[in-house]
Design a protein around this motif. Structure first.
Motif, PDB file in Angstrom:
ATOM      1  N   UNK A  32      41.415  42.258  24.457  1.00 58.00           N
ATOM      2  CA  UNK A  32      40.999  43.491  25.130  1.00 58.00           C
ATOM      3  C   UNK A  32      39.959  43.200  26.207  1.00 58.00           C
ATOM      4  N   UNK A  33      39.044  42.278  25.929  1.00 57.03           N
ATOM      5  CA  UNK A  33      38.063  41.871  26.943  1.00 57.03           C
ATOM      6  C   UNK A  33      38.787  41.290  28.150  1.00 57.03           C
ATOM      7  N   UNK A  34      39.802  40.477  27.925  1.00 60.40           N
ATOM      8  CA  UNK A  34      40.590  39.909  29.029  1.00 60.40           C
ATOM      9  C   UNK A  34      41.281  41.016  29.821  1.00 60.40           C
ATOM     10  N   UNK A  35      41.798  42.018  29.139  1.00 63.46           N
ATOM     11  CA  UNK A  35      42.426  43.153  29.808  1.00 63.46           C
ATOM     12  C   UNK A  35      41.430  43.832  30.748  1.00 63.46           C
ATOM     13  N   UNK A  36      40.214  44.087  30.257  1.00 67.74           N
ATOM     14  CA  UNK A  36      39.217  44.770  31.078  1.00 67.74           C
ATOM     15  C   UNK A  36      38.732  43.892  32.233  1.00 67.74           C
ATOM     16  N   UNK A  37      38.583  42.602  32.001  1.00 67.53           N
ATOM     17  CA  UNK A  37      38.200  41.699  33.095  1.00 67.53           C
ATOM     18  C   UNK A  37      39.279  41.719  34.170  1.00 67.53           C
ATOM     19  N   UNK A  38      40.519  41.632  33.768  1.00 67.19           N
ATOM     20  CA  UNK A  38      41.630  41.679  34.726  1.00 67.19           C
ATOM     21  C   UNK A  38      41.626  43.007  35.484  1.00 67.19           C
ATOM     22  N   UNK A  39      41.367  44.111  34.798  1.00 62.93           N
ATOM     23  CA  UNK A  39      41.307  45.429  35.446  1.00 62.93           C
ATOM     24  C   UNK A  39      40.193  45.481  36.486  1.00 62.93           C
ATOM     25  N   UNK A  40      39.042  44.931  36.135  1.00 65.31           N
ATOM     26  CA  UNK A  40      37.906  44.900  37.064  1.00 65.31           C
ATOM     27  C   UNK A  40      38.260  44.081  38.299  1.00 65.31           C
ATOM     28  N   UNK A  41      38.782  42.888  38.087  1.00 63.44           N
ATOM     29  CA  UNK A  41      39.059  41.985  39.206  1.00 63.44           C
ATOM     30  C   UNK A  41      40.212  42.465  40.073  1.00 63.44           C
ATOM     31  N   UNK A  42      41.129  43.218  39.491  1.00 64.89           N
ATOM     32  CA  UNK A  42      42.257  43.728  40.287  1.00 64.89           C
ATOM     33  C   UNK A  42      41.796  44.742  41.324  1.00 64.89           C
ATOM     34  N   UNK A  43      40.642  45.352  41.114  1.00 64.91           N
ATOM     35  CA  UNK A  43      40.097  46.312  42.086  1.00 64.91           C
ATOM     36  C   UNK A  43      39.592  45.616  43.347  1.00 64.91           C
ATOM     37  N   UNK A  44      39.347  44.304  43.276  1.00 60.25           N
ATOM     38  CA  UNK A  44      38.825  43.584  44.436  1.00 60.25           C
ATOM     39  C   UNK A  44      39.799  43.563  45.607  1.00 60.25           C
ATOM     40  N   UNK A  45      41.087  43.584  45.329  1.00 62.86           N
ATOM     41  CA  UNK A  45      42.070  43.520  46.412  1.00 62.86           C
ATOM     42  C   UNK A  45      42.116  44.814  47.223  1.00 62.86           C
ATOM     43  N   UNK A  46      41.628  45.918  46.644  1.00 62.30           N
ATOM     44  CA  UNK A  46      41.660  47.212  47.324  1.00 62.30           C
ATOM     45  C   UNK A  46      40.281  47.683  47.769  1.00 62.30           C
ATOM     46  N   UNK A  47      39.311  46.791  47.806  1.00 63.30           N
ATOM     47  CA  UNK A  47      37.942  47.223  48.058  1.00 63.30           C
ATOM     48  C   UNK A  47      37.230  46.253  48.994  1.00 63.30           C
ATOM     49  N   UNK A  48      36.264  46.770  49.724  1.00 57.12           N
ATOM     50  CA  UNK A  48      35.463  45.912  50.591  1.00 57.12           C
ATOM     51  C   UNK A  48      34.359  45.221  49.801  1.00 57.12           C
ATOM     52  N   UNK A  49      33.899  45.844  48.726  1.00 58.82           N
ATOM     53  CA  UNK A  49      32.885  45.201  47.897  1.00 58.82           C
ATOM     54  C   UNK A  49      33.576  44.365  46.826  1.00 58.82           C
ATOM     55  N   UNK A  50      32.992  43.210  46.536  1.00 58.62           N
ATOM     56  CA  UNK A  50      33.603  42.288  45.584  1.00 58.62           C
ATOM     57  C   UNK A  50      32.903  42.377  44.236  1.00 58.62           C
ATOM     58  N   UNK A  51      33.656  42.719  43.212  1.00 56.13           N
ATOM     59  CA  UNK A  51      33.122  42.752  41.855  1.00 56.13           C
ATOM     60  C   UNK A  51      33.188  41.347  41.266  1.00 56.13           C
ATOM     61  N   UNK A  52      32.182  41.024  40.478  1.00 56.85           N
ATOM     62  CA  UNK A  52      32.145  39.722  39.824  1.00 56.85           C
ATOM     63  C   UNK A  52      32.003  39.924  38.319  1.00 56.85           C
ATOM     64  N   UNK A  53      32.566  38.981  37.570  1.00 55.48           N
ATOM     65  CA  UNK A  53      32.457  39.023  36.108  1.00 55.48           C
ATOM     66  C   UNK A  53      31.966  37.657  35.644  1.00 55.48           C
ATOM     67  N   UNK A  54      30.896  37.669  34.864  1.00 57.04           N
ATOM     68  CA  UNK A  54      30.378  36.461  34.236  1.00 57.04           C
ATOM     69  C   UNK A  54      30.565  36.611  32.737  1.00 57.04           C
ATOM     70  N   UNK A  55      31.199  35.623  32.125  1.00 56.89           N
ATOM     71  CA  UNK A  55      31.467  35.657  30.687  1.00 56.89           C
ATOM     72  C   UNK A  55      30.797  34.441  30.055  1.00 56.89           C
ATOM     73  N   UNK A  56      29.927  34.692  29.081  1.00 53.16           N
ATOM     74  CA  UNK A  56      29.200  33.632  28.387  1.00 53.16           C
ATOM     75  C   UNK A  56      29.716  33.520  26.962  1.00 53.16           C
ATOM     76  N   UNK A  57      30.008  32.296  26.531  1.00 52.77           N
ATOM     77  CA  UNK A  57      30.459  32.093  25.156  1.00 52.77           C
ATOM     78  C   UNK A  57      30.196  30.661  24.717  1.00 52.77           C
ATOM     79  N   UNK A  58      29.750  30.536  23.495  1.00 54.32           N
ATOM     80  CA  UNK A  58      29.545  29.214  22.918  1.00 54.32           C
ATOM     81  C   UNK A  58      30.897  28.621  22.528  1.00 54.32           C
ATOM     82  N   UNK A  59      30.963  27.306  22.521  1.00 54.12           N
ATOM     83  CA  UNK A  59      32.229  26.634  22.232  1.00 54.12           C
ATOM     84  C   UNK A  59      32.718  26.877  20.812  1.00 54.12           C
ATOM     85  N   UNK A  60      31.818  27.263  19.903  1.00 54.48           N
ATOM     86  CA  UNK A  60      32.240  27.475  18.516  1.00 54.48           C
ATOM     87  C   UNK A  60      32.726  28.896  18.241  1.00 54.48           C
TER      88      UNK A  60
END
Length: 105
Positions: A32-60
């Protein structure tokens, strides 16, 4: 504002930068997090402002690879977790967080 990450009907409010940290509690949350990240980033193609997503996760984190697999399928098959500082020109940064190197005050 509360947001249910597993609900695909919810839309995150507009922002320049979205930050996710340790959101991989289950495979449902990770995909679901991947779905929302994809939704956020898909808006960049239709917008002058660029949205960014930073995802932090430990390897474990058990389900972080589920998130990565979905993002590779839907966004960029070459995605990897990174220990480097972010390139501010990129719209997505997947930070491999090394908790042993974090300094707590």
């Amino acid at each position: 504002q509360q947001f249910d990450l597993t609900s695909r009907q919810n839309v995150l409010p507009d922002a320049d930068l979205y930050v996710m940290s340790d959101v991989f509690e289950s495979s449902n949350v990770a995909s679901s997090a991947a779905f929302h990240v994809q939704s956020i980033l898909s808006k960049n193609s239709n917008s002058q402002s660029k949205r960014r997503v930073w995802v932090f996760a430990q390897s474990d984190r058990a389900q972080r690879e589920t998130f990565l697999d979905v993002m590779r399928e839907t966004y960029d098959e070459s995605l990897e977790w990174s220990l480097k500082k972010p390139d501010l020109n990129l719209e997505l940064w997947l930070c491999d967080l090394d908790e042993t190197a974090v300094e707590y005050n």
